[in-house]
Design an enzyme around this catalytic site. Structure first.
Site: not given
Ligand code: F6P
Length: 369
Positions: A294, A193-194, A150, A127, A16
């Site tokens: 956002l 924030g996972r 996060d 990752g 991300g």
């Molecule tokens: O790791 C960053 C993050 O924004 C997390 O907070 C969230 O769970 C995830 O990535 C969302 O991923 P995507 O952009 O694939 O929806």
């Protein structure tokens, strides 16, 4: 004086996006040019090397002074990014439309050398850094730069992107306070924030939330409802509840929206769930706001820009010193290097005995426990 024979390095941004990525790229490029090296950008994770046919302007391209001019304050990444291009579990679509995962890491290492590249700076979360570690084990010279809004990466005090996310979320809470007060409502704010509660905790404290629900402290919704009733008895009338997307009830599970092959679990939905339950338990009108992506946009704060610059320059310095398989880490007041192997071993969660959690409790924030 340089201790290596490096001439051409590459930089890749994966996972991300996070505010501050462009500042890292700028620092890496300028610090490389200063050493007489060339710095190339790989597009969208490693896809620029693995699927160059997708990029008519080149999957790998030279980054010049001009390419990194005027980008420090911009969110996103000029290289593009992906959380679908893991070379170890590369998603390949089958004729029947299904997707299988294939290990293309050996091919990636070959293509990296064939492109005349001597070393890699990989900017990413757990990752991307795990992929970086795998590539280092296959003989590539790799330095990692920790990135995530996060803040869940171990072996670094903080990642860039986090401060920007928290600053924006805090501003949102400030705005929600006035409407919550005027309507005497419960406003539930779901933040990313996972599986870690850093964004929720820091935003909740800075933005004066009444309740903060984080994955590290499974909640009892009845306790949350009681704290809201208590506020009402005291004449407050409204409440602000910050919920981390990875929060879960005691004995329950995280709320998952879906999981596609080659991708991480998509979290979300807990905010709505909590709002519905609180409306039922307290009889108060509740609304949910999901801040979602956002939090990933906007201009990085000066704190994040500075950390990003320091990380980028330190990554180039590490390569120049002959280091490999390390991650740049913030260890105030300095930056240092941690073995990639250690950095990706586990997730950094909120410590329940930290003074930040203690502070939250002492100023009356309810965690639902
Ligand atoms: O790791 C960053 C993050 O924004 C997390 O907070 C969230 O769970 C995830 O990535 C969302 O991923 P995507 O952009 O694939 O929806």
């Amino acid at each position: 004086m340089s201790m290596t024979n490096i001439k051409r390095i590459a930089i890749s941004t994966g996972g991300g996006d996070a505010p501050g990525l462009n500042a890292v790229i700028r620092a890496v490029v300028l610090a490389s040019i200063q050493r007489g090296w060339e710095c190339y950008g790989i597009r969208e994770g490693y896809n620029g090397l693995l699927t160059p046919e997708l990029y008519p302007d080149g999957g790998v391209f030279l980054l010049t002074r001009a390419s990194v001019a005027g980008i420090t304050h911009l969110g996103g990444t000029i290289l593009g990014t992906t959380n679908r291009g893991n070379p170890i579990q590369f998603p390949i679509e089958q004729p029947d439309g299904s997707i299988i995962e294939v290990d293309r890491s050996d091919e990636l290492v070959e293509k990296f050398h064939a492109a005349g590249l001597d070393a890699l700076i990989t900017v990413g979360g757990d990752g991307s850094l795990s992929i970086g570690y795998a590539l280092a084990r296959k003989g590539l010279r790799v330095v990692g730069v920790p990135k995530t809004i996060d803040n869940d990466l171990d072996r670094t005090f903080m990642t860039f992107g986090f401060d920007t996310a928290v600053s924006f979320a805090t501003e949102c809470l400030d705005r929600l306070h006035t409407t919550a007060t005027s309507h005497r409502r419960i406003m539930v704010v779901e933040v990313m924030g996972r599986y870690a509660g850093w964004i929720a905790l820091h935003t909740g404290i800075a933005g004066n939330a009444d309740v903060v629900l984080i994955p590290e402290i499974p909640y009892d919704i009845e306790k949350v409802a009681e704290s809201i009733r208590g506020r009402d008895r005291g004449g407050r009338g409204y409440s602000i509840v910050v919920v981390a997307e990875g929060a879960m009830p005691k004995g329950g599970d995280v709320s998952v929206l879906g999981k596609a092959v080659g991708q991480a679990e998509k979290l979300g939905g807990v905010g709505d769930k909590v709002a519905r339950q609180l409306e039922e338990l307290t009889g108060k009108e509740s609304r949910t706001v999901v801040l979602g992506h956002l939090l990933r946009g906007g201009s990085p704060t000066s704190f994040d820009r500075l950390v990003a610059f320091r990380f980028g320059a330190a990554a180039v310095r590490a390569l120049d010193e002959g280091q490999s398989s390390v991650m740049v880490s913030l260890a105030p007041p300095t930056v240092r290097y941690e073995p990639l192997k250690e950095a990706v071993r586990r997730m950094k969660l909120v410590a329940l005995d930290s003074d930040t959690v203690e502070t939250a409790r002492e100023i009356g924030i309810c965690f639902g426990d």
